[in-house]
Design a protein around this motif. Structure first.
Motif, PDB file in Angstrom:
ATOM      1  N   ASP A   8     -56.539 -40.049-116.924  1.00  0.00           N
ATOM      2  CA  ASP A   8     -57.663 -39.552-116.231  1.00  0.00           C
ATOM      3  C   ASP A   8     -58.729 -40.469-116.149  1.00  0.00           C
ATOM      4  O   ASP A   8     -59.453 -40.869-117.126  1.00  0.00           O
ATOM      5  CB  ASP A   8     -58.168 -38.224-116.932  1.00  0.00           C
ATOM      6  CG  ASP A   8     -59.416 -37.489-116.121  1.00  0.00           C
ATOM      7  OD1 ASP A   8     -59.864 -38.264-115.370  1.00  0.00           O
ATOM      8  OD2 ASP A   8     -59.758 -36.360-116.340  1.00  0.00           O
ATOM      9  N   PHE A   9     -58.929 -41.434-115.006  1.00  0.00           N
ATOM     10  CA  PHE A   9     -59.787 -42.489-114.719  1.00  0.00           C
ATOM     11  C   PHE A   9     -61.326 -42.028-114.919  1.00  0.00           C
ATOM     12  O   PHE A   9     -62.080 -42.683-115.283  1.00  0.00           O
ATOM     13  CB  PHE A   9     -59.375 -43.286-114.063  1.00  0.00           C
ATOM     14  CG  PHE A   9     -58.085 -43.848-113.935  1.00  0.00           C
ATOM     15  CD1 PHE A   9     -57.961 -45.096-114.912  1.00  0.00           C
ATOM     16  CD2 PHE A   9     -57.070 -43.828-113.086  1.00  0.00           C
ATOM     17  CE1 PHE A   9     -56.734 -45.579-115.060  1.00  0.00           C
ATOM     18  CE2 PHE A   9     -55.802 -44.390-113.136  1.00  0.00           C
ATOM     19  CZ  PHE A   9     -55.721 -45.393-114.223  1.00  0.00           C
ATOM     20  N   ASP A  10     -61.481 -40.799-114.464  1.00  0.00           N
ATOM     21  CA  ASP A  10     -62.941 -40.379-114.338  1.00  0.00           C
ATOM     22  C   ASP A  10     -63.275 -40.015-115.889  1.00  0.00           C
ATOM     23  O   ASP A  10     -64.376 -40.625-116.230  1.00  0.00           O
ATOM     24  CB  ASP A  10     -62.929 -38.733-113.573  1.00  0.00           C
ATOM     25  CG  ASP A  10     -62.781 -38.980-111.876  1.00  0.00           C
ATOM     26  OD1 ASP A  10     -63.752 -39.855-111.596  1.00  0.00           O
ATOM     27  OD2 ASP A  10     -61.962 -38.583-111.403  1.00  0.00           O
ATOM     28  N   LEU A  11     -62.355 -39.515-116.558  1.00  0.00           N
ATOM     29  CA  LEU A  11     -62.773 -39.192-118.189  1.00  0.00           C
ATOM     30  C   LEU A  11     -62.866 -40.562-118.865  1.00  0.00           C
ATOM     31  O   LEU A  11     -64.064 -40.487-119.443  1.00  0.00           O
ATOM     32  CB  LEU A  11     -61.627 -38.325-118.773  1.00  0.00           C
ATOM     33  CG  LEU A  11     -61.888 -37.785-120.164  1.00  0.00           C
ATOM     34  CD1 LEU A  11     -62.998 -37.219-120.335  1.00  0.00           C
ATOM     35  CD2 LEU A  11     -60.893 -37.320-120.604  1.00  0.00           C
ATOM     36  N   ILE A  12     -62.106 -41.499-118.593  1.00  0.00           N
ATOM     37  CA  ILE A  12     -62.074 -42.696-119.341  1.00  0.00           C
ATOM     38  C   ILE A  12     -63.448 -43.521-119.070  1.00  0.00           C
ATOM     39  O   ILE A  12     -64.204 -44.180-119.935  1.00  0.00           O
ATOM     40  CB  ILE A  12     -61.041 -43.492-119.191  1.00  0.00           C
ATOM     41  CG1 ILE A  12     -59.770 -42.851-119.855  1.00  0.00           C
ATOM     42  CG2 ILE A  12     -61.090 -44.920-119.660  1.00  0.00           C
ATOM     43  CD1 ILE A  12     -58.512 -43.858-119.262  1.00  0.00           C
ATOM     44  N   SER A  13     -64.122 -43.270-117.774  1.00  0.00           N
ATOM     45  CA  SER A  13     -65.115 -44.045-117.184  1.00  0.00           C
ATOM     46  C   SER A  13     -66.394 -43.220-117.799  1.00  0.00           C
ATOM     47  O   SER A  13     -67.396 -44.111-117.867  1.00  0.00           O
ATOM     48  CB  SER A  13     -65.287 -43.634-115.708  1.00  0.00           C
ATOM     49  OG  SER A  13     -65.884 -42.515-115.208  1.00  0.00           O
ATOM     50  N   THR A  14     -66.251 -42.366-118.781  1.00  0.00           N
ATOM     51  CA  THR A  14     -67.676 -41.873-119.420  1.00  0.00           C
ATOM     52  C   THR A  14     -67.487 -42.107-121.173  1.00  0.00           C
ATOM     53  O   THR A  14     -68.160 -41.585-121.818  1.00  0.00           O
ATOM     54  CB  THR A  14     -67.592 -40.227-119.295  1.00  0.00           C
ATOM     55  OG1 THR A  14     -66.351 -39.662-119.707  1.00  0.00           O
ATOM     56  CG2 THR A  14     -67.700 -40.096-117.690  1.00  0.00           C
ATOM     57  N   GLN A  15     -66.200 -42.786-121.439  1.00  0.00           N
ATOM     58  CA  GLN A  15     -66.042 -42.780-122.612  1.00  0.00           C
ATOM     59  C   GLN A  15     -66.203 -44.277-123.288  1.00  0.00           C
ATOM     60  O   GLN A  15     -66.077 -45.254-122.520  1.00  0.00           O
ATOM     61  CB  GLN A  15     -64.580 -42.367-123.076  1.00  0.00           C
ATOM     62  CG  GLN A  15     -64.083 -41.082-122.801  1.00  0.00           C
ATOM     63  CD  GLN A  15     -62.696 -41.037-122.986  1.00  0.00           C
ATOM     64  OE1 GLN A  15     -61.920 -41.686-123.030  1.00  0.00           O
ATOM     65  NE2 GLN A  15     -62.309 -39.659-123.337  1.00  0.00           N
ATOM     66  N   LYS A  16     -66.177 -44.506-124.712  1.00  0.00           N
ATOM     67  CA  LYS A  16     -65.749 -45.656-125.446  1.00  0.00           C
ATOM     68  C   LYS A  16     -64.446 -45.804-125.706  1.00  0.00           C
ATOM     69  O   LYS A  16     -63.872 -45.060-126.506  1.00  0.00           O
ATOM     70  CB  LYS A  16     -66.955 -45.711-126.616  1.00  0.00           C
ATOM     71  CG  LYS A  16     -68.244 -46.054-126.370  1.00  0.00           C
ATOM     72  CD  LYS A  16     -69.045 -46.077-127.702  1.00  0.00           C
ATOM     73  CE  LYS A  16     -70.239 -46.233-127.523  1.00  0.00           C
ATOM     74  NZ  LYS A  16     -70.878 -46.482-128.859  1.00  0.00           N
ATOM     75  N   ALA A  17     -63.792 -46.698-124.984  1.00  0.00           N
ATOM     76  CA  ALA A  17     -62.300 -46.569-125.174  1.00  0.00           C
ATOM     77  C   ALA A  17     -61.611 -48.169-125.502  1.00  0.00           C
ATOM     78  O   ALA A  17     -62.513 -48.966-125.491  1.00  0.00           O
ATOM     79  CB  ALA A  17     -61.499 -46.372-123.822  1.00  0.00           C
ATOM     80  N   ILE A  18     -60.429 -48.372-126.053  1.00  0.00           N
ATOM     81  CA  ILE A  18     -59.812 -49.519-126.330  1.00  0.00           C
ATOM     82  C   ILE A  18     -58.998 -49.984-125.332  1.00  0.00           C
ATOM     83  O   ILE A  18     -58.153 -49.061-124.771  1.00  0.00           O
ATOM     84  CB  ILE A  18     -59.549 -49.564-127.697  1.00  0.00           C
ATOM     85  CG1 ILE A  18     -60.455 -49.303-128.760  1.00  0.00           C
ATOM     86  CG2 ILE A  18     -58.635 -50.751-128.096  1.00  0.00           C
ATOM     87  CD1 ILE A  18     -60.014 -49.313-130.120  1.00  0.00           C
ATOM     88  N   ALA A  19     -58.637 -51.417-125.005  1.00  0.00           N
ATOM     89  CA  ALA A  19     -57.539 -51.871-124.371  1.00  0.00           C
ATOM     90  C   ALA A  19     -56.824 -52.872-125.223  1.00  0.00           C
ATOM     91  O   ALA A  19     -57.577 -53.738-125.800  1.00  0.00           O
ATOM     92  CB  ALA A  19     -57.899 -52.210-123.122  1.00  0.00           C
ATOM     93  N   LEU A  20     -55.550 -52.963-125.218  1.00  0.00           N
ATOM     94  CA  LEU A  20     -54.961 -53.995-126.042  1.00  0.00           C
ATOM     95  C   LEU A  20     -54.216 -54.792-124.930  1.00  0.00           C
ATOM     96  O   LEU A  20     -53.145 -54.238-124.396  1.00  0.00           O
ATOM     97  CB  LEU A  20     -54.085 -53.326-127.137  1.00  0.00           C
ATOM     98  CG  LEU A  20     -54.870 -52.146-128.177  1.00  0.00           C
ATOM     99  CD1 LEU A  20     -54.023 -51.748-129.076  1.00  0.00           C
ATOM    100  CD2 LEU A  20     -56.158 -53.002-128.907  1.00  0.00           C
ATOM    101  N   ASP A  21     -54.096 -56.112-125.157  1.00  0.00           N
ATOM    102  CA  ASP A  21     -53.475 -56.872-124.200  1.00  0.00           C
ATOM    103  C   ASP A  21     -52.393 -57.936-124.994  1.00  0.00           C
ATOM    104  O   ASP A  21     -52.615 -58.527-125.855  1.00  0.00           O
ATOM    105  CB  ASP A  21     -54.406 -57.780-123.629  1.00  0.00           C
ATOM    106  CG  ASP A  21     -53.807 -58.684-122.739  1.00  0.00           C
ATOM    107  OD1 ASP A  21     -52.704 -58.362-121.953  1.00  0.00           O
ATOM    108  OD2 ASP A  21     -54.570 -59.479-122.008  1.00  0.00           O
ATOM    109  N   GLY A  22     -51.245 -57.480-124.931  1.00  0.00           N
ATOM    110  CA  GLY A  22     -50.431 -58.324-125.636  1.00  0.00           C
ATOM    111  C   GLY A  22     -49.874 -58.248-127.063  1.00  0.00           C
ATOM    112  O   GLY A  22     -49.386 -59.004-127.844  1.00  0.00           O
TER     113      GLY A  22
END
Length: 246
Positions: A92-106
Motif C-alpha cells: 500500500d504505497f498510500d499508507l507507506i507515504s505517511t510512515q517512517k519506513a526502511i528500505a534495504l539495498d543488497g
C-alpha cells in the motif's frame, strides 16, 4: 510421528525454490512460533519434541529428536517447528507515504536482515522494503534472527527503485534518507516527525548508484576510529534511534 514424504517436503522449505513453489516457510523456536500464532498466521503444521511446553505439545504433532534434526534448518534444534503460509499483504504505497519506513539495498546476510527487522520492530517501524538482490526474508536464518518480530510488520521484496518512486508519487514531500560514507551529518534525521524512508545498503557495496539518485538526504554516521565501515544492522540501529528520538 511424521512421514518421510512430509520430512522431504519440509526440508524443501530450507531452499528459496521450495518456499516460492509452496508459498510456505518454517519457523523454529518457542518464542518465534508463539509470536506467529498470536499474529494469526495460517498454520500448516506444528511439530514438537516432548520437551516443548504443554500447550504447544497439545496443539502439535510429537516427533523424535532424529526427525526434528531432519526437518530443522538450524545447527542446534529447537523443540518446536512450525510450517506456515506466506503473508499475502498488499503493498500500500498510500499508507507507506505517511510512515517512517526502511528500505534495504543488497543485504545478503540472513542474520543481518533478521537483526534489522527486529530492530525496526523495536522502534515501531511497520514497513520494510527490500531490493530484489537482498536475501530472501523467509530464509529460516532470517526468521530465526527476528525473534518473532517478522510477524509484527510488513516486509516486501521487489524492484526497489520502482517501489521508492511509487511512494514518492503519493507524497512529493516524502524524505528519502540514504546512509552513505560521503553524506552529511546524520543529525539532520534526529527527532524528525515527518514521514520518510531510511535506506541502508550492504557493507561491501553500500547503496547502489540508481537508488542513491532517489535520495533527498544523504547521511553519514560520524566515526573517530579506523574501521572502514559499520555493520549494516548496527548502522540501522544508530540511525533509527536518532530518527525516533523524542
Amino acid at each position: 510421528m511424521i512421514s518421510q514424504n512430509e520430512i522431504k517436503r519440509i526440508r524443501g522449505l530450507h531452499q528459496k525454490k521450495g518456499r516460492s513453489a509452496s508459498q510456505q516457510y518454517i519457523i523454529e523456536g518457542e518464542k518465534s512460533v508463539r509470536e506467529a500464532l498470536e499474529a494469526n498466521v495460517v498454520l500448516i503444521g506444528l511439530f514438537t519434541l516432548e520437551t516443548a511446553p504443554q500447550d504447544l505439545l497439545q496443539r502439535g504433532a510429537l516427533i523424535s529428536e532424529k526427525e526434528m534434526k531432519q526437518i530443522s534448518a538450524l545447527s542446534s534444534i529447537s523443540p518446536v517447528l512450525a510450517v506456515v503460509e506466506m503473508s499475502l499483504n498488499r503493498l500500500d504505497f498510500d499508507l507507506i507515504s505517511t510512515q517512517k519506513a526502511i528500505a534495504l539495498d543488497g543485504i545478503r546476510d540472513p542474520g543481518n536482515l533478521g537483526t534489522i527487522i527486529r530492530t525496526a520492530d523495536w522502534f515501531g517501524v511497520k514497513t520494510i522494503l527490500l531490493s530484489s538482490d537482498c536475501v530472501d526474508p523467509y530464509n529460516p536464518k532470517t526468521i530465526q534472527a527476528t525473534m518473532g518480530s517478522f510477524h509484527h510488520l510488513d516486509v516486501f521484496q521487489g524492484d526497489l527503485k520502482t517501489m521508492i518512486k511509487a511512494v514518492k508519487e503519493k507524497n512529493t514531500d516524502y524524505n528519502v534518507y540514504g546512509a552513505l560514507l560521503n553524506g552529511s551529518e546524520a543529525s539532520i534525521i534526529k527527532g524528525s516527525n515527518y514521514p520518510g524512508l531510511l535506506i541502508i545498503g550492504s557493507e561491501s557495496h553500500g547503496i547502489s548508484d540508481t537508488i542513491q539518485d532517489l535520495c533527498t538526504h544523504k547521511l553519514t554516521i560520524a566515526g573517530k576510529g579506523q574501521a572502514e565501515s559499520l555493520n549494516a544492522s548496527v548502522a540501522a540501529a544508530i540511525l533509527l534511534a536518532s530518527w525516533f528520538e523524542d
